[in-house]
Design a protein around this motif. Structure first.
Motif, PDB file in Angstrom:
ATOM      1  N   ASN A   1       0.821  -1.219   0.000  1.00 40.40           N
ATOM      2  CA  ASN A   1       0.000   0.000   0.000  1.00 40.40           C
ATOM      3  C   ASN A   1       0.855   1.270   0.000  1.00 40.40           C
ATOM      4  OD1 ASN A   1      -2.269   1.629   0.041  1.00 40.40           O
ATOM      5  ND2 ASN A   1      -2.780   1.216   2.183  1.00 40.40           N
ATOM      6  N   PRO A   2       1.710   1.455  -1.031  1.00 41.34           N
ATOM      7  CA  PRO A   2       2.590   2.628  -1.055  1.00 41.34           C
ATOM      8  C   PRO A   2       1.837   3.951  -1.121  1.00 41.34           C
ATOM      9  CG  PRO A   2       2.619   1.506  -3.173  1.00 41.34           C
ATOM     10  CD  PRO A   2       1.901   0.598  -2.220  1.00 41.34           C
TER      11      PRO A   2
ATOM     12  N   ALA B   1      -5.568   4.409  -7.382  1.00 39.01           N
ATOM     13  CA  ALA B   1      -5.266   4.204  -5.962  1.00 39.01           C
ATOM     14  C   ALA B   1      -5.696   2.834  -5.478  1.00 39.01           C
ATOM     15  CB  ALA B   1      -5.950   5.287  -5.131  1.00 39.01           C
ATOM     16  N   ALA B   2      -6.836   2.360  -5.978  1.00 45.40           N
ATOM     17  CA  ALA B   2      -7.381   1.080  -5.522  1.00 45.40           C
ATOM     18  C   ALA B   2      -8.406   0.583  -6.526  1.00 45.40           C
ATOM     19  CB  ALA B   2      -8.023   1.225  -4.141  1.00 45.40           C
ATOM     20  N   LEU B   3      -8.699  -0.691  -6.445  1.00 47.61           N
ATOM     21  CA  LEU B   3      -9.727  -1.331  -7.277  1.00 47.61           C
ATOM     22  C   LEU B   3     -10.695  -2.031  -6.342  1.00 47.61           C
ATOM     23  CD1 LEU B   3     -10.664  -2.294 -10.182  1.00 47.61           C
ATOM     24  CD2 LEU B   3      -9.230  -4.313  -9.777  1.00 47.61           C
TER      25      LEU B   3
ATOM     26  N   GLN C   1       2.195  -8.725  -4.480  1.00 43.59           N
ATOM     27  CA  GLN C   1       1.778  -7.771  -5.507  1.00 43.59           C
ATOM     28  C   GLN C   1       0.514  -6.993  -5.148  1.00 43.59           C
ATOM     29  OE1 GLN C   1       1.885  -9.022  -9.612  1.00 43.59           O
ATOM     30  NE2 GLN C   1       3.423 -10.601  -9.202  1.00 43.59           N
ATOM     31  N   PHE C   2      -0.380  -7.609  -4.369  1.00 44.51           N
ATOM     32  CA  PHE C   2      -1.654  -6.960  -4.045  1.00 44.51           C
ATOM     33  C   PHE C   2      -1.972  -7.139  -2.569  1.00 44.51           C
ATOM     34  CE2 PHE C   2      -1.986  -8.165  -8.533  1.00 44.51           C
ATOM     35  CZ  PHE C   2      -2.324  -6.943  -9.107  1.00 44.51           C
ATOM     36  N   ALA C   3      -2.803  -6.221  -2.050  1.00 43.29           N
ATOM     37  CA  ALA C   3      -3.222  -6.300  -0.650  1.00 43.29           C
ATOM     38  C   ALA C   3      -4.598  -5.664  -0.501  1.00 43.29           C
ATOM     39  CB  ALA C   3      -2.220  -5.584   0.246  1.00 43.29           C
TER      40      ALA C   3
END
Length: 252
Positions: free
Chosen positions: A125-126, A182-184, A201-203
């Motif tokens: 989550n940069p 930013a997000a999906l 890769q994802f969170a």
């Protein structure tokens, strides 16, 4: 005249499918429509075959009816509800949320899975995305015609979020990974599956956006919905349903 011929062709095509138990048994095939981009519920395996939690449940429904299951890949925008209402498929499963609006035009089975809409971000989550913190000025991805899009329109847009709509969920994931959004918004089991298949890769970020129940979908008034409910009850009583949860969804 050409238009009349096209209409006749469409009617003939639709009549080859079925909307009742008797018709399905006579045909010997239950046609399932699904968008195979939603692991672990439906996706293409290494062999190119569509598999997943939903697929195994649909196979059980077909088996109980004494027929074969035929799987047709249909994009979600065309699947719900057009593929069902037009008779292109006998039933649909693709992590489809039961809603009052959809129930006006299609028939749902009882709920077969409880899920939630969540925010998928890049690993680590940069961008420091959080919910329900202020989303003003953030670009949030949603898949077209999904409940994620509906909720985002109602909840996030009024808070100043910009929405980017994708026909293909994988395109949204690519933009998350590249930092273009930013997000999906996606379903909670999807995040767990991504973390298992693509470590780091994802969170998931922030609180859940909304809870929801998935249902099997049929044409309005079809007794196939009741047949699906009987299969679901049998699977839960026998332990088959839990075995499928363990196989596809429960994190080892």
């Amino acid at each position: 005249m050409k238009h009349s011929l096209m209409l006749v062709a469409l009617l003939v095509t639709s009549s080859a499918l079925a909307s009742t138990v008797a018709e399905v048994k006579k045909k010997g095939v239950l046609v399932l429509g699904t968008d195979p981009t939603f692991a672990p519920f439906e996706f293409k395996g290494a062999d190119g075959q569509i598999q997943g939690f939903d697929i195994d449940i649909a196979r059980a429904v077909a088996k109980d009816l004494g027929v074969k299951l035929e799987i047709r890949a249909v994009g979600f925008g065309a699947l719900m509800p057009q593929a069902v209402t037009s008779g292109r498929v006998d039933m649909a499963m693709s992590g489809i949320t039961i809603t009052a609006e959809r129930a006006k035009v299609v028939a749902f089975s009882g709920p077969y899975y409880r899920s939630a809409q969540v925010f998928i971000v890049r690993g680590g989550n940069p961008g420091k995305f959080a919910w329900p913190a202020d989303v003003k000025g953030r670009t949030i991805g949603v898949q077209a015609t999904t409940t994620g899009q509906f909720v985002a329109n109602d909840v996030l847009k009024p808070r100043g979020a910009a929405l980017k709509v994708y026909d293909d969920f994988s395109a949204g994931l690519a933009d998350v990974r590249a930092g273009r959004i930013a997000a999906l918004i996606g379903d909670a089991p999807t995040v767990a599956d991504l973390q298992k298949r693509l470590p780091g890769q994802f969170a998931k970020a922030g609180a859940d956006l909304a809870a929801e129940d998935y249902g099997m979908v049929f044409r309005k008034g079809s007794d196939l919905a009741a047949a699906a409910n009987r299969t679901l009850a049998r699977m839960k009583a026998s332990g088959e349903y839990q075995a499928l949860l363990n196989k596809w969804i429960v994190q080892k």
